[in-house]
Design an enzyme around this catalytic site. Structure first.
Site, mmCIF file in Angstrom:
data_model
loop_
_atom_site.group_PDB
_atom_site.id
_atom_site.type_symbol
_atom_site.label_atom_id
_atom_site.label_comp_id
_atom_site.label_asym_id
_atom_site.label_seq_id
_atom_site.Cartn_x
_atom_site.Cartn_y
_atom_site.Cartn_z
ATOM 1 N N CYS A 21 0.814 -1.219 0.000
ATOM 2 C CA CYS A 21 0.000 0.000 0.000
ATOM 3 C C CYS A 21 0.845 1.265 0.000
ATOM 4 O O CYS A 21 0.304 2.367 -0.081
ATOM 5 C CB CYS A 21 -0.952 -0.024 1.182
ATOM 6 S SG CYS A 21 -1.941 -1.532 1.212
ATOM 7 N N HIS A 37 -9.427 3.554 -0.678
ATOM 8 C CA HIS A 37 -8.060 3.024 -0.623
ATOM 9 C C HIS A 37 -7.760 2.138 -1.836
ATOM 10 O O HIS A 37 -7.643 0.924 -1.721
ATOM 11 C CB HIS A 37 -7.889 2.247 0.696
ATOM 12 C CG HIS A 37 -6.504 1.774 0.971
ATOM 13 N ND1 HIS A 37 -5.371 2.357 0.442
ATOM 14 C CD2 HIS A 37 -6.048 0.738 1.752
ATOM 15 C CE1 HIS A 37 -4.296 1.712 0.880
ATOM 16 N NE2 HIS A 37 -4.687 0.721 1.658
#
Lengths: 391, 391
Positions: free
Chosen positions: A89, A338
């Site tokens: 991420c 996200h």
């Protein structure tokens, strides 16, 4: 090099975040790039941009790797040198850092950095499995440790050691949804109440659905230039003054302490030092709230409050827009969404808007110094950047 | 910056290439790193190395992404900043380029760059599918265009336009196997005859089994330092003088010409100019012979011979060890092997050995200027580096 601008952000773009059916990753990135190019009419992308660094976590989701030239091609920018970076991420946070290095090296005057992910077309179980690729295969993935489970361990430890309550976690979600409701590009533009958050179903105890960030599609980008060229492209550049990065064990089981992420502490220390600032100088921050407990850990590890006080810090209102240190004015990963490869640069996009007074209904007043904090996996990677709106 | 050293290679390491059963990628990389550390006793890896850039193409093969911190952790180098780069088979060539930028930026004095791949445990069909991720999903992969098929199109076009013969392709294989037979780390250390190559079974006509590189496991690394610090770590540094990179269409169908890879031409032009050299100055080269036709295209695109003459160039013996421009003295991807993420830096490892006189039975005499050429996909990425053994 304390207190010297490393590079200037001369433009930025963001796609809408959410379930973007009917678009492939390459097309979503083009939406973000178009905004950045439109915002910067003095830039001739084909002539001026010398390198592309793109964060993209999962080649499996569209059965497509080689994201660098894929994107360069789709933007019509061949033969632009292009490369994909992956650090879970934190992929685009590191694309930004590599872009800075390209500028600072003298090899490139102007670079495009960004990130993209397309994942909402997957079954949730598949998305969860792909996301788990950034944890340790042999000692975590195969034993069923998905990311909610790993962060649940941290939450339990923090609650045990510091008396943090489930309500504190929920308050992070409430705040970030309040902010995200003011962000027209956010995945879920809806406020939630504390009661709703507390009543949402358990995912991995003590984490509930409202403690988890979203599985989103989206893309983000920045155009970086040598500081001395910034005014050629914009009247309102933002400058990157500090960058910091650190790694930790690929397995959570190997750490001494589950209540602090050492990579955040070290990356922040490096970025603060380089920028010549301290935590108290930060006016606005975007931090990696992949889970609500993560935002609480980051308050502490970034030095916004003392260790163990993160829960009470959110309760105090300090991190609200209008508080002493507004955190995730964009809505964060929790409400804005996200799309993992896009997240790091999406944070920088928000700071760019905030420091140039373009954040509209979620504008933080008098913001001059900003921070982004992007995490990979359960903190095996952290990367922190510090920005100012004056050189 | 023509003629200035960008960085010094102060050490290098390579695992054995081949079918490395019983080792995971992280362990194979550690084998390469150990050689580099052992070769450089003045280096304290934990203290001196400031950043890790690692090429790794396929997260799917071991169900493991986040290769940067994975490797940093396995080497005992936490909290070393680490990131994975992916640009198909050019992944570690770009790790090298990003490592150079980190050195040149002033953010790091010493960096570790490398690459790794573990793929021999896969069924061949699965490996072929994963490798095809670097071609265009929608317009190539789903239509059955694996890499042998894509390079077969280039071979047909070259044969048609320039009268290149299947025997010319086979001569590349024979030469590279002759060299690889002298490389104790090569995957297949065995000479083959022209007759054997010509008689091998057809994979994608006109390409036969002997025209295809190997599916291998392996890892490679270099330690780069600021040029002025090189002598602190070694008496025999090699210097990187030029770097060049370019992108082209993600789909082969979109190109004007199948008989030249434009990315190679452009990347070489940039690297030559930066280094202040020309093709005729190169004493030894490692080029990306993923298929024999590719090596022939590269002779021409790198300027070693004129366009269309690549077949006759290999036939002339010019690219043999002892010829005017020895190519793939290591055995190349064809005989040394092709663990895709490791290949770019493995080429640089060979040039390091050649320019420091450590290449033993395959040593090219009086080699002072070297070149590496690393390709991603069917030339959607190319990256070229130029090296000298004097500053």
């Amino acid at each position: 090099m304390a207190g010297r601008a490393l590079a200037a952000v001369v433009s930025a773009g963001l796609s809408r975040f959410g379930k973007l059916d009917g678009f492939y990753a390459r097309e979503i990135f083009a939406q973000a790039a178009k905004e950045a190019f439109d915002r910067c009419p003095n830039l001739n992308p084909k002539r001026d941009i010398k390198s592309l660094f793109i964060g993209h976590m999962m080649e499996s989701t569209e059965h497509q790797g080689h994201t660098g030239p894929l994107i360069a091609d789709w933007l019509g920018l061949n033969p632009l040198p292009a490369v994909r970076l992956e650090s879970a991420c934190a992929s685009s946070g590191l694309a930004l850092r590599c872009g800075l290095q390209a500028i600072m090296s003298g090899l490139a005057d102007v670079v495009l950095v960004g990130g993209v992910e397309k994942q909402t077309h997957l079954a949730t179980a598949d998305a969860t499995e792909y996301l788990a690729l950034s944890a340790d295969n042999f000692f975590e993935q195969w034993h069923g440790f998905t990311f909610p489970a790993l962060f649940a361990l941290m939450a339990r430890a923090h609650m045990h050691k510091y008396k943090t309550k489930e309500e504190h976690l929920a308050m992070v979600a409430v705040k970030n949804h309040r902010n995200g409701a003011k962000n027209p590009k956010a995945h879920i533009q809806k406020e939630i109440t504390l009661e709703q958050a507390m009543a949402s179903r358990v995912v991995a105890s003590p984490l509930k659905l409202c403690d988890c960030s979203l599985i989103s599609d989206g893309a983000s980008c920045l155009i970086l230039a040598k500081p001395e060229l910034a005014k050629r492209y914009t009247d309102d550049p933002v400058y990157v003054f500090g960058t910091g990065q650190a790694s930790d064990t690929i397995g959570l089981y190997a750490r001494d302490d589950l209540t602090s992420l050492r990579t955040t502490v070290l990356a922040a220390r490096e970025a603060y030092k380089m920028a010549g600032v301290d935590a108290k100088d930060i006016d606005v921050a975007e931090v990696h709230d992949c889970f609500t407990i993560a935002e609480i850990l980051h308050y502490e590890d970034l030095g916004f409050c003392r260790k163990g006080e993160g829960g009470r810090f959110v309760e105090s209102g300090a991190t609200e827009i209008g508080g002493t240190i507004p955190v995730n004015a964009s809505g964060g990963l929790k409400s804005k969404g996200h799309p993992v490869g896009a997240t790091g640069v999406a944070q920088a996009y928000e700071i760019y808007l905030q420091l140039t007074g373009q954040a509209e209904r979620r504008q933080v007043q008098c913001a001059e110094v900003g921070l982004t904090h992007n995490l990979g996996g359960h903190g095996s990677t952290a990367v922190v950047h510090v920005y100012k709106n004056t050189e």
